[in-house]
Design an enzyme around this catalytic site. Structure first.
Site, PDB file in Angstrom:
ATOM      1  N   TYR A  61       0.845  -1.193   0.000  1.00 37.71           N
ATOM      2  CA  TYR A  61       0.000   0.000   0.000  1.00 37.71           C
ATOM      3  C   TYR A  61       0.887   1.251   0.000  1.00 37.71           C
ATOM      4  CZ  TYR A  61      -3.618  -3.308   1.594  1.00 37.71           C
ATOM      5  OH  TYR A  61      -4.487  -4.372   1.728  1.00 37.71           O
ATOM      6  N   TYR A 216     -12.492  -7.795   3.115  1.00 37.46           N
ATOM      7  CA  TYR A 216     -12.030  -6.479   2.654  1.00 37.46           C
ATOM      8  C   TYR A 216     -12.964  -5.976   1.573  1.00 37.46           C
ATOM      9  CZ  TYR A 216      -9.445  -8.496  -1.454  1.00 37.46           C
ATOM     10  OH  TYR A 216      -9.073  -9.117  -2.630  1.00 37.46           O
ATOM     11  N   ALA A 293     -10.839   4.305   5.857  1.00 39.26           N
ATOM     12  CA  ALA A 293     -11.181   5.665   6.276  1.00 39.26           C
ATOM     13  C   ALA A 293      -9.968   6.547   6.040  1.00 39.26           C
ATOM     14  CB  ALA A 293     -11.579   5.704   7.744  1.00 39.26           C
ATOM     15  N   ARG A 294     -10.218   7.740   5.532  1.00 40.70           N
ATOM     16  CA  ARG A 294      -9.103   8.649   5.239  1.00 40.70           C
ATOM     17  C   ARG A 294      -9.159   9.919   6.076  1.00 40.70           C
ATOM     18  NH1 ARG A 294      -8.260   8.775  -1.223  1.00 40.70           N
ATOM     19  NH2 ARG A 294      -6.166   9.333  -0.544  1.00 40.70           N
ATOM     20  N   GLN A 298     -14.916   9.712   8.695  1.00 43.80           N
ATOM     21  CA  GLN A 298     -15.167   8.386   8.125  1.00 43.80           C
ATOM     22  C   GLN A 298     -14.832   7.302   9.137  1.00 43.80           C
ATOM     23  OE1 GLN A 298     -12.699   8.374   4.634  1.00 43.80           O
ATOM     24  NE2 GLN A 298     -14.162   9.520   3.380  1.00 43.80           N
TER      25      GLN A 298
END
Length: 331
Positions: A61, A216, A293-294, A298
């Protein structure tokens, strides 16, 4: 920890974690149009404050970026989190099969013992910890026997570097090989209201062998939040750009689903995303739901789903709404 958060076991490992987990693929920025480090750190901190203990990341990632951000966010809070990270996608060697390029670097699928031994040390460094709670093979490597991979992971477990073993993106035969080779504690697979294939392929095996399942894309890359306007456009390297799943037609169908389950949302004072996550966690064989969540907003919205308990009548009504509105989505 927030006592209202559901706690569940990671297979036979003896590790308990929150049923709602924080997925950090988007935090790494890759395929999500970049990242805001400070907002990401606040999102992780907000999740932990809300009782979310399970944090899932991976070296791939953002070529280590997500792990580095997670490491910064959990500094001083290590005892409050259960860290899941992965191995098997590496850019330091040419071994294994080429999978994709990221930032002009070739990334290979490789699960040989030497690759795993190297990768775990890099992840421990980036995360700022001396152990990983759940270590997961990210994508399977056809050039390395699964028994060899499991032996390497069990060696790390004996050394105290990892506490539990998981596998991701497996087929049924690979899963059978894992449970034959040693103690597999978890799998991580794509699962949501619109991705249910593992119900017939993998979940019968996991349920028979005490293997936990982490879903996921539980919100289908955000589609099932019901908050993406039909006219919204995606840009840059955002993987949702030109993805038929995010067609205007599909977004309208999700909006119809949102309207259909609105009475249930209102009953629980919950958002659509929270109801979707709660439904996911109520499905047989699904142990944990990973949700991205960013930002803190969120993160808190997702965490609240761990407090929602749907009864049998509500689950039946949601199933009916899914069958009505989501069976003909553009693929």
């Amino acid at each position: 920890m927030n006592s209202s958060q559901m706690q569940r076991a990671i297979g036979a490992s003896g590790i308990q974690a929150s049923a709602v987990g924080l997925g950090t693929w988007a935090i790494g920025g890759w395929m999500w149009g970049g990242t805001d480090e400070q907002a990401s750190i606040r999102a992780i901190e907000a999740s932990i404050e809300a009782g979310v203990s399970l944090i899932d990341t991976a070296p791939a990632y953002g070529l280590g970026r997500s792990e580095e951000i997670v490491g910064k966010a959990i500094k001083g809070k290590r005892d409050k989190v259960v860290i899941a990270t992965k191995c098997g996608l590496n850019w330091h060697s040419g071994k294994g099969n080429h999978f994709f390029d990221q930032d002009d670097k070739p990334v290979h699928r490789y699960l040989g013992a030497d690759g795993i031994a190297y990768e775990v040390e890099q992840s421990l460094r980036r995360l700022g910890t001396d152990h990983i709670d759940l270590y997961i093979t990210h994508w399977q490597d056809p050039t390395t026997p699964i028994a060899e991979t499991v032996a390497a992971l069990e060696k790390l477990k004996a050394a105290g570097k990892i506490r539990a073993i998981g596998a991701s993106n497996v087929n049924a035969e690979e899963l059978r090989q894992y449970v034959t080779a040693g103690q597999l504690d978890a799998i991580q697979e794509r699962y949501s209201m619109i991705d249910r294939e593992i119900e017939s392929t993998l979940l019968p095996i996991t349920q028979n062998h005490n293997v936990a399942t982490l879903s996921y894309s539980s919100l289908a890359l955000g589609l099932l939040t019901g908050s993406i306007d039909p006219g919204r456009a995606f840009s840059g390297d955002d993987q949702r750009k030109d993805n038929p799943r995010f067609s205007s037609s599909n977004r309208q169908k999700v909006a119809a689903l949102k309207q259909a389950i609105q009475p249930i949302s209102e009953q629980h004072k919950a958002s659509m995303a929270q109801i979707v996550i709660a439904w996911t966690l109520a499905q047989p064989g699904i142990t944990f739901a990973l949700c991205g969540a960013r930002n803190p907003e969120q993160a808190l919205d997702n965490a609240r789903a761990g407090e929602v308990r749907l009864n049998s009548a509500e689950l039946a009504a949601i199933d009916k709404a899914i069958a009505t509105h989501l069976t003909q989505l553009d693929a």
